[in-house]
Enzyme design. Structure first.
Site, PDB file in Angstrom:
ATOM      1  N   SER A   1       0.827  -1.209   0.000  1.00 54.50           N
ATOM      2  CA  SER A   1       0.000   0.000   0.000  1.00 54.50           C
ATOM      3  C   SER A   1       0.863   1.262   0.000  1.00 54.50           C
ATOM      4  O   SER A   1       0.348   2.371  -0.106  1.00 54.50           O
ATOM      5  CB  SER A   1      -0.890   0.021   1.243  1.00 54.50           C
ATOM      6  N   GLY A   2       2.173   1.072   0.167  1.00 55.34           N
ATOM      7  CA  GLY A   2       3.067   2.220   0.247  1.00 55.34           C
ATOM      8  C   GLY A   2       3.264   2.724   1.663  1.00 55.34           C
ATOM      9  O   GLY A   2       3.909   3.752   1.875  1.00 55.34           O
ATOM     10  N   LYS A   3       2.751   1.977   2.657  1.00 54.27           N
ATOM     11  CA  LYS A   3       2.827   2.455   4.044  1.00 54.27           C
ATOM     12  C   LYS A   3       4.260   2.618   4.545  1.00 54.27           C
ATOM     13  O   LYS A   3       4.562   3.566   5.264  1.00 54.27           O
ATOM     14  CB  LYS A   3       2.018   1.543   4.984  1.00 54.27           C
ATOM     15  N   SER A   4       5.161   1.705   4.157  1.00 55.87           N
ATOM     16  CA  SER A   4       6.554   1.799   4.611  1.00 55.87           C
ATOM     17  C   SER A   4       7.221   3.046   4.036  1.00 55.87           C
ATOM     18  O   SER A   4       7.910   3.786   4.734  1.00 55.87           O
ATOM     19  CB  SER A   4       7.345   0.562   4.173  1.00 55.87           C
TER      20      SER A   4
ATOM     21  N   ALA B   1      14.330  -2.817  12.188  1.00 54.30           N
ATOM     22  CA  ALA B   1      13.792  -3.864  11.310  1.00 54.30           C
ATOM     23  C   ALA B   1      13.476  -5.098  12.144  1.00 54.30           C
ATOM     24  O   ALA B   1      14.318  -5.580  12.905  1.00 54.30           O
ATOM     25  CB  ALA B   1      14.793  -4.205  10.218  1.00 54.30           C
TER      26      ALA B   1
ATOM     27  N   HIS C   1      13.932  -2.765   0.509  1.00 60.23           N
ATOM     28  CA  HIS C   1      13.819  -1.831   1.634  1.00 60.23           C
ATOM     29  C   HIS C   1      15.190  -1.262   1.999  1.00 60.23           C
ATOM     30  O   HIS C   1      15.330  -0.076   2.243  1.00 60.23           O
ATOM     31  CB  HIS C   1      13.220  -2.532   2.864  1.00 60.23           C
TER      32      HIS C   1
ATOM     33  N   ARG D   1      16.789   2.657   2.117  1.00 56.63           N
ATOM     34  CA  ARG D   1      17.208   3.325   3.355  1.00 56.63           C
ATOM     35  C   ARG D   1      18.544   4.033   3.215  1.00 56.63           C
ATOM     36  O   ARG D   1      18.816   5.026   3.885  1.00 56.63           O
ATOM     37  CB  ARG D   1      17.335   2.289   4.475  1.00 56.63           C
TER      38      ARG D   1
END
Lengths: 165, 165, 165
Positions: free
Chosen positions: A11-14, A34, A50, A54
């Site tokens: 959903s793109g939440k991260s 993490a 991910h 970062r």
């Protein structure tokens, strides 16, 4: 201040949570906590994506189980990525539900800036196996706890966020 | 006035709906119309939690099938907890979809304060068995009917509500 | 202007999207681009319901695979109904994920009024088969792409829409 980003898979939440904490923590490098423990090939591929994102923007810690200890160590804003995976790890280690929620509650009592990422997994028919049902229930209870303690809550879909609180 | 609380499993929708109707019905005790029929151990445990929370705040009625008759009997604000379970019971008794939606429509024509709790079950991939697909379709059609007739609609997640209408 | 209607199964998203484009395109008949390819009896029944609703309000095109070509042909506002089915068809034809998202991106670069309908399928536990997981991931990535390019995004449930953007 505590902020929750809740949403579905991809959903793109991260990404939204990362952008949010980086904007808030303009002058100090935030911590990236993490929680992923179990690696199959698919999971490994996700983690690498991910990690690439970062880069050098965060101080990265990895702690799949002892959430309270890990958050306490952080000397600045912390992004918990994600609570769902931590719950999953706790269930895998057969920690009783009450203890899991108790630890989450203790984490939420800590002061300082905290951004939590969590999956909403309950907007479907009841799962046909008991373990999945147990996870869905625990996940919802954890979400309610975070919804109660957080100052801001965003529901995410299509890479966008809606403010719930 | 009619109000719908829609959300996922353990989203806090029941708790929010209860708080809402209790606040509205400040001077008269509202009715709590429980629709649950089928009890396995898991379900029994959930029901007990709900019952403990209700205490002496509501007049409790139990009616798994004849919703219109039950709502009509209530002489005050009524909380229908929940429509999803009533739909499930109707399907179990092999009531045709058209008749189920017709009865719901008739319930929604009744005057008086009514708060409905419903599960949103469609935010997932299509289920792999026909019965689940039938339930998801019926559930969505019922939600649309309630969305149309209700004066207020809240989408629930993480124990919080977002106003849709 | 580009507008996305995202929601669950039977959330009313198609109906809301149709009403939206018809209101926008007051003086010219909009295009209805149907992407459904695979017909079983259930699907056939759904399609007929959609077709009845469209009547003479739209110029209907059917294109299950070549989305860019089809959208380019439209000389007016176009409703893409729906992106999820097109993704499904692409996966069935074993088009690589990168190519699918690339084509969607190209479609989203086209000028003119475009309304897209898409299923949010990620608000559940992780599916237990790889193909479903692949679809959920692709669907979420496509949703993020649309969320980014669209001027307006609505999240749908119970036949109602919430503005996300």
């Amino acid at each position: 201040m505590k902020t929750l980003f809740i949403g579905g898979i991809k959903s793109g939440k991260s990404r939204l949570a990362e952008a949010f904490i980086l904007e808030q923590a303009a002058t100090e490098k935030p911590y990236y906590l993490a929680t992923t423990e179990f690696f199959d090939d698919e999971m490994q591929a996700r983690i690498q994506i991910h990690q690439q994102r970062r880069q050098d923007l965060f101080v990265t810690l990895e702690e799949p189980v002892k959430l309270f200890e890990a958050v306490q160590k952080c000397r600045g804003p912390v992004l918990i990525e994600c609570v769902s995976m931590w719950l999953n790890n706790q269930l895998y280690h057969q920690i009783p539900e009450g203890d899991i929620l108790q630890e989450l509650d203790t984490v939420l009592q800590l002061t300082g800036n905290m951004v939590l990422v969590h999956n909403e997994v309950g907007l479907s028919v009841v799962a046909d196996n008991r373990l999945a049902r147990q996870f869905v229930d625990l996940s919802g209870k954890a979400a309610q706890l975070m919804g109660q303690h957080c100052d801001q809550v965003y529901f995410c879909s299509a890479g966008l966020k809606m403010k719930m609180k």
